[in-house]
Structures are given as structure tokens and as C-alpha cells.
Design an enzyme around this catalytic site. Structure first.
Site: not given
Length: 202
Positions: A118-119, A152, A157, A164
């Protein structure tokens, strides 16, 4: 990130082969439908989002380059395989008109949706785009009868981990020296969508 995907692929190879051998009405990407035609954020901004196709691959590469200091862990060849040949892969892309802003990728295999990547481009972060992408992927996973969502994340981060956990993900084990290049550790996280079906013996 490609390293983590390969490891997850190796762990789930048997399940994937079983899933590929089943008779599905169509591929995952062709079967799913987004909950809305437009992504709307809390500040009333609105962006277009789509299930990604082959035509979106250059833009997904570009999003990675902007997000990861010029590198694209998932290169054009890997994405072509994912989007054109992996029937259990799903990619969503977000755009502002023609400008690519973000994407998310996942595999749906044997009751597990695994987020592979995801970015969000740096200029569009902290607006809720990643949150909306995660929520949409989770809803699609539920519609596909997945039991859990897993991923992961780098141990450094903290912002992503906070996102999350906000969604209900729980911490799992730490994978030492998981990421290629800098060998940073990765934290496993997962969210249970429902309990696995259980059958009483007769």
C-alpha cells in the site's frame, strides 16, 4: 517489500495451488465491485478510484518511485504477472483526474486476504486515503468470505502501525532482518474478520 511477498507466497503455495485449481466464475479483479464510484474523504475531497488493470501498471510503478525514494519494489514485470495472470490478486488505484495518488494490492487465498503493498504519494498523505483503501479492501475481503486480513509493516513505520491498529489489527511476531536492502525487522499484523467455520463430527 517484494521479499515479504515471496516469503508469504512460499508459505501459502499449497493453498494457492488449491485455490487456482477451483472453478471460479471469473477472476477476483473482474468479480469484485467497489462500494462507491468515488472515494470521499472526511474533508469532502473526492478522488476517483478503480480496480487496477494492465493500463495502470506504469502509474503504480510511479507511485512507488515517489513513495520509496525513486525505487519500485514491485517493478513492471512483477505487476504484469500480478494483474494479468494472478487470478487471486486484487489491486486498487486512486487518481485525482489523471494524476495517480495511491494504490493497494492484496492476495485472497484460502480464507486469508494478505495486503502485499500500500502506498500514497508523499504530497497526499495524512488525508485519509490509506485508511479508505484499507477499509475498502477489508470490505471486499468480507464479501469474498475471507476469515482474516494480514500484512507486514516495518518496525520503524509507527504511523502505519497506528493506522492498522485503529482498524483493529493486532500485533503478531517480529520477523528479524525481513526487508531487503537495509535488513530492517518487520512486524506481522492481522485482523480477524470472522471465525472459521467449524463442523461438529458426526
Amino acid at each position: 517489500m517484494l521479499k515479504k511477498f515471496r516469503e508469504w507466497f512460499a508459505m501459502n503455495r499449497a493453498a494457492l495451488n488449491k485455490a487456482e485449481g477451483q472453478s471460479w466464475p471469473t477472476t477476483l479483479a473482474n468479480r469484485v465491485h467497489l462500494s462507491t464510484a468515488v472515494m470521499r474523504l472526511e474533508d469532502d475531497q473526492a478522488f476517483q478510484w478503480f480496480v487496477a488493470t494492465d493500463e495502470d501498471i506504469p502509474d503504480i510503478v510511479r507511485i512507488q518511485e515517489l513513495s520509496y525514494n525513486g525505487s519500485a519494489p514491485w517493478n513492471k514485470k512483477a505487476l504484469e504477472h500480478e494483474i494479468n495472470h494472478n487470478t487471486r490478486a486484487l489491486y486498487l488505484i486512486v487518481r485525482d483526474q489523471e494524476r495517480p495518488l495511491a494504490f493497494i494490492g492484496a492476495w485472497f487465498v484460502e480464507e486469508e486476504a494478505h495486503i502485499t503493498n500500500i502506498a500514497v504519494v508523499p504530497a497526499e498523505r495524512n488525508k485519509g486515503i490509506a485508511l479508505r483503501l484499507m477499509k475498502e479492501m477489508m470490505q471486499l475481503a468480507q464479501k469474498e468470505d475471507m476469515v482474516k486480513v494480514s500484512l507486514e509493516v516495518r518496525v520503524s513505520n509507527v504511523a502505519a502501525q497506528h493506522l492498522y491498529r485503529k482498524l483493529g489489527f493486532k500485533d503478531g511476531k517480529v520477523k528479524k532482518e525481513y526487508y531487503a536492502g537495509d535488513h530492517e525487522d518487520a512486524l506481522e499484523m492481522s485482523l480477524l474478520l470472522r471465525k472459521r467455520d467449524s463442523y461438529e463430527p458426526h
